[in-house]
Design a protein around this motif. Sequence first.
Motif, PDB file in Angstrom:
ATOM      1  N   GLY A 189       0.834  -1.213   0.054  1.00 11.79           N
ATOM      2  CA  GLY A 189       0.032   0.003   0.007  1.00 11.79           C
ATOM      3  C   GLY A 189       0.957   1.158   0.020  1.00 11.79           C
ATOM      4  N   ILE A 190       1.654   1.431   0.924  1.00 12.47           N
ATOM      5  CA  ILE A 190       2.804   2.409   0.841  1.00 12.47           C
ATOM      6  C   ILE A 190       3.650   2.566  -0.436  1.00 12.47           C
ATOM      7  CG2 ILE A 190       4.877   3.498   1.953  1.00 12.47           C
ATOM      8  CD1 ILE A 190       3.857   2.188   4.482  1.00 12.47           C
ATOM      9  N   HIS A 191       4.101   1.538  -0.904  1.00  9.37           N
ATOM     10  CA  HIS A 191       4.819   1.537  -2.232  1.00  9.37           C
ATOM     11  C   HIS A 191       3.954   2.268  -3.508  1.00  9.37           C
ATOM     12  CE1 HIS A 191       7.971   0.468  -4.781  1.00  9.37           C
ATOM     13  NE2 HIS A 191       7.156  -0.396  -5.512  1.00  9.37           N
ATOM     14  N   PHE A 192       2.684   1.496  -3.538  1.00 10.52           N
ATOM     15  CA  PHE A 192       1.533   2.138  -4.611  1.00 10.52           C
ATOM     16  C   PHE A 192       1.563   3.532  -4.240  1.00 10.52           C
ATOM     17  CE2 PHE A 192      -2.598   3.170  -5.830  1.00 10.52           C
ATOM     18  CZ  PHE A 192      -2.504   2.655  -7.293  1.00 10.52           C
ATOM     19  N   ALA A 193       1.283   4.015  -3.096  1.00  7.52           N
ATOM     20  CA  ALA A 193       0.965   5.380  -2.849  1.00  7.52           C
ATOM     21  C   ALA A 193       2.289   6.090  -3.256  1.00  7.52           C
ATOM     22  CB  ALA A 193       0.772   5.686  -1.271  1.00  7.52           C
ATOM     23  N   GLN A 194       3.464   5.821  -2.779  1.00  6.34           N
ATOM     24  CA  GLN A 194       4.541   6.398  -3.232  1.00  6.34           C
ATOM     25  C   GLN A 194       4.871   6.473  -4.952  1.00  6.34           C
ATOM     26  OE1 GLN A 194       7.383   4.216  -1.121  1.00  6.34           O
ATOM     27  NE2 GLN A 194       7.740   5.676   0.283  1.00  6.34           N
ATOM     28  N   LEU A 216      11.469  -2.285   1.764  1.00  3.76           N
ATOM     29  CA  LEU A 216      12.535  -2.117   1.299  1.00  3.76           C
ATOM     30  C   LEU A 216      12.797  -2.896   0.127  1.00  3.76           C
ATOM     31  CD1 LEU A 216      15.332  -0.791   1.462  1.00  3.76           C
ATOM     32  CD2 LEU A 216      15.974  -2.561   3.248  1.00  3.76           C
ATOM     33  N   ARG A 217      12.240  -4.073   0.396  1.00  3.39           N
ATOM     34  CA  ARG A 217      12.493  -5.210  -0.696  1.00  3.39           C
ATOM     35  C   ARG A 217      11.696  -4.556  -1.945  1.00  3.39           C
ATOM     36  NH1 ARG A 217       8.739  -8.478  -2.635  1.00  3.39           N
ATOM     37  NH2 ARG A 217       9.522 -10.122  -3.914  1.00  3.39           N
ATOM     38  N   LEU A 218      10.353  -4.032  -1.987  1.00  2.00           N
ATOM     39  CA  LEU A 218       9.755  -3.556  -3.086  1.00  2.00           C
ATOM     40  C   LEU A 218      10.473  -2.427  -3.794  1.00  2.00           C
ATOM     41  CD1 LEU A 218       6.176  -3.683  -1.701  1.00  2.00           C
ATOM     42  CD2 LEU A 218       7.102  -5.100  -3.354  1.00  2.00           C
ATOM     43  N   GLN A 219      11.081  -1.566  -2.998  1.00  6.20           N
ATOM     44  CA  GLN A 219      11.801  -0.321  -3.431  1.00  6.20           C
ATOM     45  C   GLN A 219      13.138  -0.799  -4.093  1.00  6.20           C
ATOM     46  OE1 GLN A 219      11.951   1.879   0.152  1.00  6.20           O
ATOM     47  NE2 GLN A 219      10.257   2.845  -0.071  1.00  6.20           N
ATOM     48  N   GLN A 220      13.576  -1.861  -3.748  1.00  7.27           N
ATOM     49  CA  GLN A 220      14.751  -2.388  -4.351  1.00  7.27           C
ATOM     50  C   GLN A 220      14.788  -3.166  -5.844  1.00  7.27           C
ATOM     51  OE1 GLN A 220      16.574  -4.670  -1.033  1.00  7.27           O
ATOM     52  NE2 GLN A 220      17.738  -3.180  -0.414  1.00  7.27           N
ATOM     53  N   GLY A 273      12.168   4.984   5.825  1.00 10.37           N
ATOM     54  CA  GLY A 273      13.249   4.097   5.602  1.00 10.37           C
ATOM     55  C   GLY A 273      13.727   3.689   6.908  1.00 10.37           C
ATOM     56  N   ASP A 274      13.167   3.595   8.027  1.00 12.92           N
ATOM     57  CA  ASP A 274      13.931   3.403   9.350  1.00 12.92           C
ATOM     58  C   ASP A 274      13.724   2.244   9.850  1.00 12.92           C
ATOM     59  OD1 ASP A 274      14.881   3.411  12.015  1.00 12.92           O
ATOM     60  OD2 ASP A 274      13.398   4.875  12.735  1.00 12.92           O
ATOM     61  N   TYR A 275      14.668   1.262   9.659  1.00 10.51           N
ATOM     62  CA  TYR A 275      14.313  -0.419  10.231  1.00 10.51           C
ATOM     63  C   TYR A 275      15.141  -0.825  10.927  1.00 10.51           C
ATOM     64  CZ  TYR A 275      11.736   0.097   5.402  1.00 10.51           C
ATOM     65  OH  TYR A 275      11.000   0.637   4.573  1.00 10.51           O
ATOM     66  N   ASP A 276      15.832  -0.091  11.658  1.00  9.98           N
ATOM     67  CA  ASP A 276      16.638  -0.337  12.804  1.00  9.98           C
ATOM     68  C   ASP A 276      16.139  -0.299  14.172  1.00  9.98           C
ATOM     69  OD1 ASP A 276      18.762  -0.515  10.983  1.00  9.98           O
ATOM     70  OD2 ASP A 276      19.375   1.443  11.109  1.00  9.98           O
ATOM     71  N   HIS A 277      15.166  -1.010  14.233  1.00  4.80           N
ATOM     72  CA  HIS A 277      14.302  -1.088  15.466  1.00  4.80           C
ATOM     73  C   HIS A 277      13.261  -2.588  15.526  1.00  4.80           C
ATOM     74  CE1 HIS A 277      10.742   0.007  13.317  1.00  4.80           C
ATOM     75  NE2 HIS A 277      11.381   0.776  12.788  1.00  4.80           N
ATOM     76  N   GLY A 278      12.866  -2.865  16.268  1.00  2.00           N
ATOM     77  CA  GLY A 278      11.611  -3.875  16.417  1.00  2.00           C
ATOM     78  C   GLY A 278      12.330  -5.200  16.420  1.00  2.00           C
ATOM     79  N   PHE A 279      11.329  -6.049  15.628  1.00  2.11           N
ATOM     80  CA  PHE A 279      11.303  -7.586  15.615  1.00  2.11           C
ATOM     81  C   PHE A 279      12.082  -7.859  14.458  1.00  2.11           C
ATOM     82  CE2 PHE A 279       9.620 -11.786  14.989  1.00  2.11           C
ATOM     83  CZ  PHE A 279      10.187 -12.477  15.946  1.00  2.11           C
ATOM     84  N   ALA A 280      13.320  -8.593  14.510  1.00  9.93           N
ATOM     85  CA  ALA A 280      14.157  -8.773  13.299  1.00  9.93           C
ATOM     86  C   ALA A 280      13.732  -9.859  12.088  1.00  9.93           C
ATOM     87  CB  ALA A 280      15.407  -9.404  13.852  1.00  9.93           C
TER      88      ALA A 280
END
Length: 288
Positions: free
Chosen positions: A187-192, A282-286, A225-232
């Motif tokens: 959804g976010i990727h489509f919006a962007q 991140l995978r979709l953007q890459q 683009g902040d992924y340095d947190h949470g469940f790995a």
Amino acid sequence: MNILFIGLGNMGAPMAAHLASAGHSLTVANRSPAKAAQWLASNQGQALATPSTLPVQTEAVILCVSRDEDVEEWLIDNGIINQLKPGALIVDHSTTSAGLAERMAAKASENGVYFCDVPVSGGQQGAQNGQLSLMAGCDSNAYERLVDLTAPYTKAIAHMGDPGCGQKTKMVNQICVAGLIQSLAEGIHFAQESGLDPKKVMELVGQGAASSWQLINRHQTMIDGDYDHGFAVSLMHKDLQICLHEAKAEGVSLPITEIVDSYYQQLESGGNGNKDTSSLLLRLQQRE
């Protein structure tokens, strides 16, 4: 109660702190002794000198580790399960296989000890705020004591059945979460890509039928683009493999879970195993 708490990571450390603040007497242990020392610098308690010798008055052992092998190492290889007195509780907050919980419960019962598989949901934020949801698989005779023991960090708890049922309930949680995160990422990727303001879009749809915990708590960090947190990612891949293995044994089809797990494998193979699970975006953007 006199408690041995094993596993002082992002989840375990705040959970143990809540217990200490509630007046319980804690002995703590961690694979890395440095984490135990760090926890003791700001909390009341003592470090476990050696796994082969528990404090004499230990009434409960709580684990918050990562894998089946970790639970077996602490309880079986280190002999903890045989050192507890009849009536003691073992509370495993790790996410493991249902089979492990069943085996540990059978072994514990030989000594009159109750093993409770009690995986949690709510993430690091829930652990810090004492607002976790607990899924309990245990003997009904142990449930009330379990509720009292875990109250300092619990928002909701339910007895799901015998040992193993807590882990199966956590599998349902992970199956649902995986699909939600992938949908949110798309959804976010489509919006962007459509020229919309993704923040504005998420704030609006988050007030309607598309809302979820993941959307409310993760959309902004995903946009940033902040992924340095949470469940790995690596832990989620481990959890989904447990789900898929159990589903295969039960003859249950989980097509979406299989797909999303393959995406997490791709992220992990690309060096992103320590990033938050929301890095599916991140995978979709890459791939663009």
